[in-house]
Scaffold this motif. Structure first.
Motif, mmCIF file in Angstrom:
data_model
loop_
_atom_site.group_PDB
_atom_site.id
_atom_site.type_symbol
_atom_site.label_atom_id
_atom_site.label_comp_id
_atom_site.label_asym_id
_atom_site.label_seq_id
_atom_site.Cartn_x
_atom_site.Cartn_y
_atom_site.Cartn_z
ATOM 1 N N LYS A 5 -38.879 61.951 -21.084
ATOM 2 C CA LYS A 5 -39.812 60.838 -20.921
ATOM 3 C C LYS A 5 -41.277 61.248 -20.968
ATOM 4 C CE LYS A 5 -36.302 58.772 -17.971
ATOM 5 N NZ LYS A 5 -35.891 58.536 -16.561
ATOM 6 N N ALA A 6 -41.531 62.548 -20.937
ATOM 7 C CA ALA A 6 -42.924 62.997 -20.899
ATOM 8 C C ALA A 6 -43.109 64.307 -21.646
ATOM 9 C CB ALA A 6 -43.379 63.164 -19.448
ATOM 10 N N VAL A 7 -44.298 64.472 -22.215
ATOM 11 C CA VAL A 7 -44.682 65.728 -22.869
ATOM 12 C C VAL A 7 -45.969 66.210 -22.195
ATOM 13 C CG1 VAL A 7 -45.207 66.907 -25.025
ATOM 14 C CG2 VAL A 7 -43.708 64.888 -25.048
ATOM 15 N N ILE A 8 -45.919 67.438 -21.674
ATOM 16 C CA ILE A 8 -47.058 68.024 -20.982
ATOM 17 C C ILE A 8 -47.563 69.214 -21.802
ATOM 18 C CG2 ILE A 8 -47.898 69.047 -18.837
ATOM 19 C CD1 ILE A 8 -45.512 67.700 -17.424
ATOM 20 N N TYR A 96 -52.278 62.497 -35.019
ATOM 21 C CA TYR A 96 -51.098 61.760 -35.490
ATOM 22 C C TYR A 96 -49.940 61.926 -34.505
ATOM 23 C CZ TYR A 96 -47.127 60.453 -38.461
ATOM 24 O OH TYR A 96 -46.006 59.863 -38.965
ATOM 25 N N ALA A 97 -49.694 63.170 -34.076
ATOM 26 C CA ALA A 97 -48.576 63.446 -33.164
ATOM 27 C C ALA A 97 -48.736 62.690 -31.850
ATOM 28 C CB ALA A 97 -48.475 64.946 -32.896
ATOM 29 N N LEU A 98 -49.910 62.778 -31.256
ATOM 30 C CA LEU A 98 -50.117 62.130 -29.960
ATOM 31 C C LEU A 98 -50.125 60.612 -30.075
ATOM 32 C CD1 LEU A 98 -50.686 65.046 -29.135
ATOM 33 C CD2 LEU A 98 -52.513 64.194 -27.667
ATOM 34 N N ALA A 99 -50.675 60.101 -31.172
ATOM 35 C CA ALA A 99 -50.666 58.650 -31.376
ATOM 36 C C ALA A 99 -49.223 58.126 -31.483
ATOM 37 C CB ALA A 99 -51.455 58.288 -32.629
ATOM 38 N N LYS A 100 -48.381 58.855 -32.215
ATOM 39 C CA LYS A 100 -46.972 58.453 -32.368
ATOM 40 C C LYS A 100 -46.233 58.545 -31.036
ATOM 41 C CE LYS A 100 -44.645 58.316 -35.929
ATOM 42 N NZ LYS A 100 -43.971 57.207 -36.633
ATOM 43 N N GLU A 104 -44.601 55.524 -28.795
ATOM 44 C CA GLU A 104 -43.179 55.550 -28.454
ATOM 45 C C GLU A 104 -42.931 55.530 -26.945
ATOM 46 O OE1 GLU A 104 -41.616 58.937 -30.535
ATOM 47 O OE2 GLU A 104 -42.126 58.099 -32.497
ATOM 48 N N GLY A 105 -44.005 55.551 -26.153
ATOM 49 C CA GLY A 105 -43.867 55.375 -24.718
ATOM 50 C C GLY A 105 -43.768 56.634 -23.881
ATOM 51 N N TYR A 106 -44.008 57.791 -24.497
ATOM 52 C CA TYR A 106 -43.969 59.039 -23.718
ATOM 53 C C TYR A 106 -45.207 59.139 -22.823
ATOM 54 C CZ TYR A 106 -40.221 60.717 -26.748
ATOM 55 O OH TYR A 106 -39.023 60.851 -27.423
ATOM 56 N N LYS A 107 -45.005 59.570 -21.581
ATOM 57 C CA LYS A 107 -46.121 59.917 -20.726
ATOM 58 C C LYS A 107 -46.649 61.264 -21.194
ATOM 59 C CE LYS A 107 -44.530 57.456 -16.604
ATOM 60 N NZ LYS A 107 -44.259 57.560 -15.152
ATOM 61 N N MET A 108 -47.958 61.461 -21.115
ATOM 62 C CA MET A 108 -48.531 62.734 -21.569
ATOM 63 C C MET A 108 -49.652 63.195 -20.648
ATOM 64 S SD MET A 108 -48.546 62.517 -25.745
ATOM 65 C CE MET A 108 -49.183 60.839 -25.870
ATOM 66 N N ALA A 109 -49.734 64.516 -20.475
ATOM 67 C CA ALA A 109 -50.775 65.117 -19.640
ATOM 68 C C ALA A 109 -51.138 66.486 -20.191
ATOM 69 C CB ALA A 109 -50.296 65.241 -18.198
ATOM 70 N N VAL A 110 -52.288 66.991 -19.759
ATOM 71 C CA VAL A 110 -52.717 68.349 -20.079
ATOM 72 C C VAL A 110 -52.753 69.147 -18.785
ATOM 73 C CG1 VAL A 110 -54.620 69.809 -20.871
ATOM 74 C CG2 VAL A 110 -54.104 67.682 -22.083
ATOM 75 N N CYS A 111 -52.175 70.347 -18.805
ATOM 76 C CA CYS A 111 -52.246 71.271 -17.670
ATOM 77 C C CYS A 111 -52.865 72.572 -18.179
ATOM 78 C CB CYS A 111 -50.859 71.554 -17.102
ATOM 79 S SG CYS A 111 -50.144 70.177 -16.183
ATOM 80 N N ASN A 130 -57.813 59.741 -25.331
ATOM 81 C CA ASN A 130 -57.242 58.417 -25.047
ATOM 82 C C ASN A 130 -55.721 58.414 -24.906
ATOM 83 O OD1 ASN A 130 -59.722 57.114 -25.033
ATOM 84 N ND2 ASN A 130 -59.694 56.763 -27.250
ATOM 85 N N TYR A 131 -55.076 59.510 -25.243
ATOM 86 C CA TYR A 131 -53.611 59.540 -25.230
ATOM 87 C C TYR A 131 -53.016 60.075 -23.926
ATOM 88 C CZ TYR A 131 -54.438 58.897 -30.203
ATOM 89 O OH TYR A 131 -54.873 58.413 -31.410
ATOM 90 N N PHE A 132 -53.849 60.642 -23.056
ATOM 91 C CA PHE A 132 -53.322 61.298 -21.855
ATOM 92 C C PHE A 132 -53.446 60.440 -20.604
ATOM 93 C CE2 PHE A 132 -54.502 64.867 -24.662
ATOM 94 C CZ PHE A 132 -53.254 65.465 -24.762
#
Length: 211
Positions: A5-8, A96-100, A104-111, A130-132
């Motif tokens: 559900k998420a990509v970090i 492109y990757a982050l926009a897609k 698609e509804g994945y939660k995203m963060a930067v660590c 804007n994607y995180f």
């Protein structure tokens, strides 16, 4: 099938080709006091560590006075920002990757082991901000990578379990932290490896392993 559900994301070497920027900025600050590290040392010892940790190592190994840490750290951040404003630019395959993934509804963060301001500025300059959902910096944790605290905090903040998340990492310290968090780990060698097709392939692989 268990769903991720998420990509970090780590930042340096993953979303931003900034490894050499940190090396250049730190050496510029160290040279003010007649000290520098070699590129080999950077790659084998210092890559991926917070600047504070790097300076602690230099105090042990090179007798760098601890009284200079704050000033050197301040100058290093200033030099890093100069490079960021000069060199940090958007990469289409990341956008492109982050926009897609976002659509698609994945939660995203930067660590990242960087300070918050560095993350914020780099993400804006790369047109990815804007994607995180949020960023976790070295200022938000007691222990930076290779400790898993940063990733554990992000996973908890998302309200997810480690197996719900894919972490994208590139260096030894980050990979150790990601694996210790219990999440699924995608290891990349170059920022160009961080593209939509590669991320989705890893998501599919890890979801299949849960069967």
């Amino acid at each position: 099938m268990h769903k991720i559900k998420a990509v970090i994301f780590d930042m340096d070497g993953v979303l931003i080709e900034a490894k050499d920027w940190h090396y250049e900025a730190l050496n510029r600050a160290l040279k003010l006091f007649g000290l520098e590290i070699s590129y080999a040392e950077h790659l084998t010892t210092f890559d991926g560590l917070p600047t504070k940790k790097k300076l602690e190592i230099l105090s042990i190994d090179r007798n760098l006075p601890k009284a200079l840490h704050n000033f050197i750290n301040h100058m290093k951040q200033q030099y890093t920002m100069e490079i960021v404003y000069r060199s940090c630019k958007p990469r289409f395959y990341h956008q492109y990757a982050l926009a897609k993934l976002y659509k698609e509804g994945y939660k995203m963060a930067v660590c990242s082991n960087s300070i918050f301001n560095t993350i914020d500025v780099m993400m804006q300059k790369a047109a990815l901000n804007n994607y995180f959902d949020f960023y976790v910096s070295n200022e938000d944790v007691k222990n930076g990578k290779p400790d898993p605290e940063m990733y554990q905090k992000a996973i908890a903040k998302m309200g997810l379990k480690p197996k719900d998340c894919l972490i994208v990492e590139d260096n030894e310290n980050g990979i150790k932290a990601a694996r210790a968090s219990g999440a699924n780990v995608m290891i990349v060698k170059e920022v160009s490896d961080v593209n939509y097709e590669n991320i989705k392939e890893h998501i599919a692989k890890f979801e299949k392993e849960e069967l």
